[in-house]
Design an enzyme around this catalytic site. Structure first.
Site, mmCIF file in Angstrom:
data_model
loop_
_atom_site.group_PDB
_atom_site.id
_atom_site.type_symbol
_atom_site.label_atom_id
_atom_site.label_comp_id
_atom_site.label_asym_id
_atom_site.label_seq_id
_atom_site.Cartn_x
_atom_site.Cartn_y
_atom_site.Cartn_z
ATOM 1 N N ARG A 98 0.815 -1.206 0.000
ATOM 2 C CA ARG A 98 0.000 0.000 0.000
ATOM 3 C C ARG A 98 0.855 1.267 0.000
ATOM 4 N NH1 ARG A 98 -4.469 1.178 4.469
ATOM 5 N NH2 ARG A 98 -2.615 1.334 5.760
ATOM 6 N N ASP A 159 -20.660 3.390 -6.972
ATOM 7 C CA ASP A 159 -21.120 2.470 -5.919
ATOM 8 C C ASP A 159 -22.602 2.723 -5.629
ATOM 9 O OD1 ASP A 159 -18.343 1.621 -5.507
ATOM 10 O OD2 ASP A 159 -18.109 3.631 -4.692
ATOM 11 N N HIS A 187 -14.211 4.620 -1.052
ATOM 12 C CA HIS A 187 -14.475 3.891 -2.298
ATOM 13 C C HIS A 187 -13.513 2.709 -2.347
ATOM 14 C CE1 HIS A 187 -15.095 2.774 -6.418
ATOM 15 N NE2 HIS A 187 -13.806 2.951 -6.674
HETATM 16 P P1 NDP Z 1 -8.900 3.399 -16.559
HETATM 17 O O1 NDP Z 1 -9.265 4.563 -17.388
HETATM 18 O O2 NDP Z 1 -9.668 2.139 -16.715
HETATM 19 O O3 NDP Z 1 -8.944 3.785 -15.007
HETATM 20 C C1 NDP Z 1 -8.359 4.960 -14.519
HETATM 21 C C2 NDP Z 1 -8.429 5.021 -13.027
HETATM 22 O O4 NDP Z 1 -9.777 5.035 -12.613
HETATM 23 C C3 NDP Z 1 -7.759 3.871 -12.307
HETATM 24 O O5 NDP Z 1 -7.009 4.427 -11.228
HETATM 25 C C4 NDP Z 1 -8.913 3.084 -11.787
HETATM 26 O O6 NDP Z 1 -8.596 2.470 -10.546
HETATM 27 C C5 NDP Z 1 -9.905 4.167 -11.511
HETATM 28 N N1 NDP Z 1 -11.266 3.738 -11.273
HETATM 29 C C6 NDP Z 1 -12.094 4.245 -10.341
HETATM 30 N N2 NDP Z 1 -13.273 3.678 -10.342
HETATM 31 C C7 NDP Z 1 -13.220 2.747 -11.291
HETATM 32 C C8 NDP Z 1 -14.141 1.805 -11.743
HETATM 33 N N3 NDP Z 1 -15.325 1.695 -11.229
HETATM 34 N N4 NDP Z 1 -13.794 1.012 -12.743
HETATM 35 C C9 NDP Z 1 -12.575 1.102 -13.281
HETATM 36 N N5 NDP Z 1 -11.652 1.961 -12.869
HETATM 37 C C10 NDP Z 1 -11.962 2.772 -11.880
HETATM 38 O O7 NDP Z 1 -7.363 3.075 -16.702
HETATM 39 P P2 NDP Z 1 -6.459 2.971 -17.984
HETATM 40 O O8 NDP Z 1 -5.248 2.235 -17.547
HETATM 41 O O9 NDP Z 1 -7.230 2.561 -19.183
HETATM 42 O O10 NDP Z 1 -6.073 4.486 -18.246
HETATM 43 C C11 NDP Z 1 -5.403 5.261 -17.348
HETATM 44 C C12 NDP Z 1 -4.745 6.390 -18.132
HETATM 45 O O11 NDP Z 1 -4.234 7.308 -17.201
HETATM 46 C C13 NDP Z 1 -3.587 5.935 -19.013
HETATM 47 O O12 NDP Z 1 -3.802 6.471 -20.303
HETATM 48 C C14 NDP Z 1 -2.369 6.580 -18.344
HETATM 49 O O13 NDP Z 1 -1.400 6.998 -19.289
HETATM 50 C C15 NDP Z 1 -3.008 7.760 -17.683
HETATM 51 N N6 NDP Z 1 -2.312 8.379 -16.575
HETATM 52 C C16 NDP Z 1 -2.255 9.737 -16.648
HETATM 53 C C17 NDP Z 1 -1.667 10.469 -15.671
HETATM 54 C C18 NDP Z 1 -1.630 11.929 -15.824
HETATM 55 O O14 NDP Z 1 -2.425 12.495 -16.551
HETATM 56 N N7 NDP Z 1 -0.706 12.607 -15.171
HETATM 57 C C19 NDP Z 1 -1.077 9.818 -14.491
HETATM 58 C C20 NDP Z 1 -1.247 8.389 -14.466
HETATM 59 C C21 NDP Z 1 -1.858 7.709 -15.484
HETATM 60 P P3 NDP Z 1 -8.185 0.921 -10.428
HETATM 61 O O15 NDP Z 1 -6.853 0.813 -11.091
HETATM 62 O O16 NDP Z 1 -8.155 0.676 -8.961
HETATM 63 O O17 NDP Z 1 -9.256 0.162 -11.147
#
Ligand code: NDP
Length: 324
Positions: A98, A159, A187
């Site tokens: 974590r 949720d 969450h």
């Molecule tokens: P998603 O778009 O599927 O998810 C993005 C985030 O939303 C994750 O942290 C995910 O958490 C969260 N989340 C919250 N609720 C939900 C839910 N109900 N179902 C699914 N996800 C949920 O992730 P991708 O990997 O497709 O895309 C992430 C993008 O973010 C990538 O393009 C990456 O490059 C970008 N990114 C951009 C940053 C920035 O702008 N500085 C920094 C970091 C990443 P969980 O993983 O727990 O499911």
């Protein structure tokens, strides 16, 4: 004509981003008469993919979309932003502790909070979707001392919507018949979907279902729905998460009688002040208000406390890491 509202989406090239951007551009986030400007923030290696999404947005010729900006610089992305949807986050990978997860997200949400502090519009509203959403929101907020604390929120609306749909299916009623649903806490798997205040046709929902179903089926089904979607779809929920983000911001701006949102606690219901925890909320005059005066029985108390304890542990962990 009305000045366009600037909406910044981080992680814009991700799955949720793809499900979200078209709905924002079509007017569903703020209203069918509100022009929007989109700013897509991505990490450098995902900028090209974001450009591809922007090409598709162009190809929709949305009447309300007045411009699209794509950048890897938070100072640019949040400059003049009115709404910020913080979707991009560092997902938990197998074997990750974590502390590592929180540290990685501190590196994302700290600088984003500072960029919001320094560059966003005075009416900025922030919704954090990327997990751990509540604590990521806290990190961003703590880096934005000049922005009113209550402008930082985290999403528990998915949720909430899941709880509505599970209960509606169980009772064979339309979701529109269910009122006063509440998600409390974090969450995460400790969240508490509360049927003791929810009403169906004027009756308390908890009295319409048996206790065993409420405890052993309803609560875990809502709390673990994300994992069930991954199992079935082979990918995490995206369209439903985007839909919930739209619901949250729409209600925040346009008003709502009763929904769930994670907002900074004012100490209500024994939730320590400052924690960003989910509550039953109304939205009035563009502000969330915690619905007051609900009686909390022992069953609910135990579950709310457990989820709030988890939030306190996350807060203490990010404090120890020097992230807030
Ligand atoms: P998603 O778009 O599927 O998810 C993005 C985030 O939303 C994750 O942290 C995910 O958490 C969260 N989340 C919250 N609720 C939900 C839910 N109900 N179902 C699914 N996800 C949920 O992730 P991708 O990997 O497709 O895309 C992430 C993008 O973010 C990538 O393009 C990456 O490059 C970008 N990114 C951009 C940053 C920035 O702008 N500085 C920094 C970091 C990443 P969980 O993983 O727990 O499911």
């Amino acid at each position: 004509a009305q000045t366009p509202v600037k909406v910044t989406v981080t992680g814009a090239a991700g799955q949720i981003g793809y499900a979200l951007l078209f709905r924002i551009a079509s007017g569903q986030l703020l209203g069918a008469d509100v022009p929007v400007k989109l700013s897509l923030l991505e990490i450098p290696q995902a900028v090209k993919a974001a450009e591809g999404t922007a090409m598709e947005l162009d190809d929709c010729a949305f009447p309300l979309l007045s411009g699209i900006e794509i950048t890897d610089d938070p100072n640019v992305a949040f400059n003049g932003a009115n709404v910020a949807l913080l979707v991009g986050a560092m997902p938990r990978k197998a074997g990750m502790e974590r502390g590592d997860l929180l540290e990685a997200n501190g590196g994302i949400f700290g600088p984003q909070g500072k960029a919001i502090n320094d560059h966003a519009a005075d009416d900025i509203r922030v919704l954090v979707v990327g997990n751990p959403a509540n604590t990521n929101a806290l990190i961003a907020q703590q880096h934005a001392p000049d922005v009113p604390a209550e402008r930082f929120t985290a999403m528990t609306r998915l949720d909430h919507n899941r709880a509505l749909s599970q209960l509606a299916a169980k009772l064979q009623v339309p979701v529109t018949e269910i009122k006063k649903m509440t998600i409390w806490g974090n969450h995460s798997a400790t969240q508490y979907p509360d049927l003791f205040h929810a009403e169906v046709g004027g009756k308390i929902a908890a009295e319409l279902v048996d206790e065993g179903w409420l405890r052993d089926t309803f609560i875990p089904t809502v709390a673990k729905r994300g994992a069930a979607i991954i199992e079935a779809r082979g990918a995490s929920s995206a369209a439903s998460a985007a839909n919930a983000a739209i619901d949250h911001v729409y209600d925040w701006v346009n008003g709502a009688e009763w929904t769930s949102a994670a907002i900074p606690s004012d100490g209500s219901y024994g939730v320590p002040e400052g924690l960003i925890s989910s509550f039953p909320v109304a939205s009035r005059n563009g502000k969330w208000e915690i619905i007051q005066g609900l009686e909390i029985d022992a069953f609910s108390r135990e579950r709310i406390d457990a989820s709030v304890r988890e939030l306190e542990e996350e807060r203490d962990a990010v404090r120890q890491l020097g992230l807030i």
